[in-house]
Motif scaffolding. Structure first.
Motif, PDB file in Angstrom:
ATOM      1  N   SER A   1       0.827  -1.204   0.000  1.00  0.00           N
ATOM      2  CA  SER A   1       0.000   0.000   0.000  1.00  0.00           C
ATOM      3  C   SER A   1       0.867   1.261   0.000  1.00  0.00           C
ATOM      4  O   SER A   1       0.592   2.215  -0.737  1.00  0.00           O
ATOM      5  N   SER A   2       1.919   1.266   0.819  1.00  0.00           N
ATOM      6  CA  SER A   2       2.811   2.433   0.861  1.00  0.00           C
ATOM      7  C   SER A   2       3.548   2.601  -0.458  1.00  0.00           C
ATOM      8  O   SER A   2       3.739   3.718  -0.946  1.00  0.00           O
ATOM      9  N   ALA A   3       3.991   1.481  -1.053  1.00  0.00           N
ATOM     10  CA  ALA A   3       4.677   1.554  -2.340  1.00  0.00           C
ATOM     11  C   ALA A   3       3.734   2.123  -3.397  1.00  0.00           C
ATOM     12  O   ALA A   3       4.131   2.979  -4.207  1.00  0.00           O
ATOM     13  N   TYR A   4       2.496   1.673  -3.386  1.00  0.00           N
ATOM     14  CA  TYR A   4       1.511   2.130  -4.374  1.00  0.00           C
ATOM     15  C   TYR A   4       1.265   3.635  -4.251  1.00  0.00           C
ATOM     16  O   TYR A   4       1.097   4.324  -5.258  1.00  0.00           O
ATOM     17  N   SER A   5       1.261   4.151  -3.036  1.00  0.00           N
ATOM     18  CA  SER A   5       0.991   5.576  -2.822  1.00  0.00           C
ATOM     19  C   SER A   5       2.095   6.456  -3.378  1.00  0.00           C
ATOM     20  O   SER A   5       1.892   7.654  -3.581  1.00  0.00           O
TER      21      SER A   5
END
Length: 376
Positions: free
Chosen positions: A111-115
């Motif tokens: 999720s953090s990578a996607y953001s």
């Protein structure tokens, strides 16, 4: 008075009005690849490039441009922040955002990578599809470490039919563990970070995400049959047959992870080396096994214990500073001396990793200290 037919060459080439000659050339070369020969758009781009690439023509044009486009913010994108922002603006820098992206991949925080992806990438790929893709990749490859190097700044690039503007280019060395053969390899990737409206974002540059996901899932299924056997062979290669502790290869492979955590997060760790002094050489193996069993039972799950030579055992205490390490060393020695099978003595060396010396030099220094009389 504004000329309604005046052409905004900066807008045509999609560059800032203060862009350097190198940025203008890079923007034109990238844009020309997307425009068919003979088209009106290509002719317009060539006209803009001829004007802006000539210093004298550009000076004359720029004065006219200022008269026609005094409200320039309506017509051009804002100037990007440089990739090497000042420390107080580090959160906004291109390199910092790319490091956040790879750190999230390393920690499997999808999720953090996607953001950290650009708005265009997040429009094309949903979080669920991104998560499925990264999960499939991690089923075949386990990231061990990465290193990022700035290369240059570009006006624009085109990746997988997506155009990105105001781009910083980086080289990233990614070290992965191949779960099929348990080999560790390093690959150098070209990664790009784009100035997306008001902040830097990572350009994903991924083609068909569904095809990629299916490919890695198929690889994982093919690898599964031999995975257990490969794991057992690897464990044997890294284990000392006499004591059951890690051998030298196994220790350095595992300790390298602690070095990386120290580099990224400043997590401290300390090395303890225990050296046996046994008068009867025939009982050395029995003494060594007793020492190994005692240390194994006293170690935490996060610690490492290994046999490095015939009469020396190394212990790595994770997230442990000097004071706590000294207390642990006294505890180890007390347990070792409480019920020895033979008449032998043990000396101990202690070295805290400083983040500057190499791991091998730190281990060597600790082993040398263990040859001195113990002061615990």
């Amino acid at each position: 008075m504004n000329d309604q037919n005046f052409k905004d060459y900066y807008k045509i080439l999609q560059v800032h009005y203060d862009a350097s000659a190198e940025v203008i050339r890079a923007a034109f070369e990238s844009l020309s690849k997307t425009l068919p020969p003979g088209s009106a758009e290509r002719a317009e781009a060539e006209e803009a490039f001829r004007t802006l690439s000539d210093e004298n023509y550009r000076s004359i044009y720029h004065r006219a441009w200022l008269e026609n486009f005094s409200e320039r913010a309506q017509f051009i994108q804002p100037a990007p922040k440089p990739y090497h922002d000042t420390p107080e603006n580090k959160e906004a820098s291109a390199e910092h955002v790319l490091d956040d992206y790879f750190r999230a991949l390393f920690l499997k925080d999808w999720s953090s990578a996607y953001s950290r992806l650009s708005a265009q990438d997040r429009t094309n790929i949903s979080l669920r599809d991104f998560t499925d893709w990264r999960t499939a990749v991690s089923g075949c490859y386990e990231m061990q470490e990465y290193k990022i190097r700035y290369v240059r700044t570009l006006g624009s690039i085109n990746l997988e039919n997506i155009s990105y503007f105001h781009v910083a280019e980086f080289e990233t060395d990614v070290t992965d563990l191949n779960k099929k053969n348990l080999e560790i390899t390093t690959e150098t990737l070209r990664k790009y970070v784009t100035y997306d409206t008001d902040c830097w974002k990572v350009c994903l540059g991924l083609g068909n995400v569904y095809a990629q996901t299916s490919q890695y899932r198929r690889m994982k299924r093919e690898n599964f049959q031999n995975a257990e056997q490969a794991f057992l062979l690897s464990a044997q290669d890294r284990t000392d047959a006499l004591t059951g502790l890690l051998n030298e290869d196994g220790f350095f492979a595992e300790a390298a992870r602690e070095v990386e955590r120290n580099r990224r997060y400043h997590n401290p760790f300390t090395l303890l080396s225990f050296q046996i002094h046994c008068g009867d050489g025939g009982h050395r193996e029995a003494c060594l096994c007793h020492l190994a069993d005692t240390i194994r039972q006293a170690c935490r799950l996060t610690d490492l214990a290994a046999r490095l030579d015939n009469n020396q055992i190394m212990c790595l205490l994770a997230e442990t500073d000097r004071d706590r390490a000294e207390a642990a060393a006294r505890k180890f020695l007390q347990l070792i001396r409480s019920d020895p099978p033979e008449n032998y003595s043990v000396s101990c060396g202690l070295v805290c990793y400083n983040g500057y010396s190499s791991l091998s030099d730190t281990v060597l220094a600790c082993c040398r200290m263990a040859g001195l009389p113990s002061h615990y």
